[in-house]
Motif scaffolding. Structure first.
Motif: not given
Length: 313
Positions: A57-63
């Motif tokens: 993945p280009s990036f992962v995010s966390v809410t």
């Protein structure tokens, strides 16, 4: 840059051959997670992270919960993903119930943990329908938050975009103006709210181009296996659920495996039509599950490499 000729050729291919035959895997993906509430749920999430990591993945995010309610868990989850999975990870950050000093403290702690990418959001108050009220000493908008974060450290910043207009916006035009302010304040890209018909995104993309917005906008993809849950999400953000979706999932409440197959089929065709329209970046709202997102990426031609954690061993 995908040209009109390329899109016409792609549309012809989509009609003349099996929908997913021969796709070159030239897509880029990113994944969103939410911070788990318990240690067992953290280990479940870690299984999801390790399953999706080989897709590069280009990036992962966390809410980030309303009012910073998941602050420590968000920080811990992002830090672990950077440290152990060695993935580029973005932390969400909102304006809700936080002073500028508190946001500075959070942002500086992210930077110290190796976080270089923040998803900057105005945020909602937590209860449906409650209007956003800025903290007396806080930021009044996402655009202000972006500018404030840029003054703290050279973060890469993503912001939100709404193909069907944010519920609080005075008009679609006002919503696009707000997006432009966020980008002008220093954001790199926008991530769209989820939607369920490709034409919704294509129309939105045309409006952004007409407004002079050239920054990348990643379509937000929500693979649906629970229509009732999705309806709650959609009501909160103004997304339209087409009537045909109810019909496709009718009668599958007690057949989870079949429901998953239908969900994968619906979402994969949806993404394939976006691909035919020139989309090459997809942002998946995973709900901390890997199977649907992984299957759709596979159908779109994306194949894994060895897990990053194995490469580092």
């Amino acid at each position: 840059m995908t040209t009109t000729f390329d899109q016409l050729r792609e549309a012809r291919t989509a009609l003349d051959t099996p929908l997913f035959a021969g796709l070159p895997g030239d897509i880029r993906v990113s994944f969103e997670f939410f911070p788990p509430r318990t240690d067992p749920l953290m280990e479940q999430l870690w299984d999801v992270v390790t399953t999706l990591a080989p897709l590069r993945p280009s990036f992962v995010s966390v809410t980030y919960g309303a009012g910073g309610s998941t602050r420590d868990r968000t920080h811990g989850t992002v830090a672990r993903i950077i440290r152990e999975a060695r993935l580029p990870a973005a932390a969400h950050l909102t304006c809700v119930e936080a002073s500028k000093a508190e946001i500075r403290e959070v942002a500086e702690s992210y930077w110290e943990a190796g976080v270089r990418h923040i998803v900057a959001l105005r945020g909602d108050m937590g209860a449906p329908g409650v209007p956003f009220t800025p903290h007396p000493d806080g930021y009044a908008s996402a655009a202000d938050l972006v500018a404030g974060l840029k003054a703290i450290a050279p973060f890469e910043i993503s912001v939100s975009a709404y193909p069907e207009t944010h519920p609080d916006a005075a008009s679609p035009e006002a919503d696009i103006d707000n997006l432009k302010r966020k980008l002008d304040a220093g954001a790199t890209r926008a991530i769209s709210q989820f939607f369920f018909e490709p034409e919704t995104f294509f129309r939105f993309r045309d409006k952004l181009a007409a407004a002079g917005i050239t920054a990348p906008v990643l379509p937000g993809i929500l693979p649906v296996s629970n229509v009732a849950q999705t309806r709650k999400f959609a009501a909160a953000c103004g997304a339209h659920i087409p009537a045909w979706m109810d019909g496709l999932f009718e009668g599958l409440d007690h057949h989870p495996a079949s429901r998953q197959l239908v969900a994968a089929t619906v979402c994969a065709e949806f993404c394939r039509r976006l691909y035919a329209g020139g989309v090459r970046d997809f942002h998946f709202y995973t709900l901390n599950r890997a199977e649907l997102s992984y299957a759709i990426c596979h159908l779109l031609g994306l194949r894994p490499e060895r897990p990053l954690m194995e490469q580092a061993a």
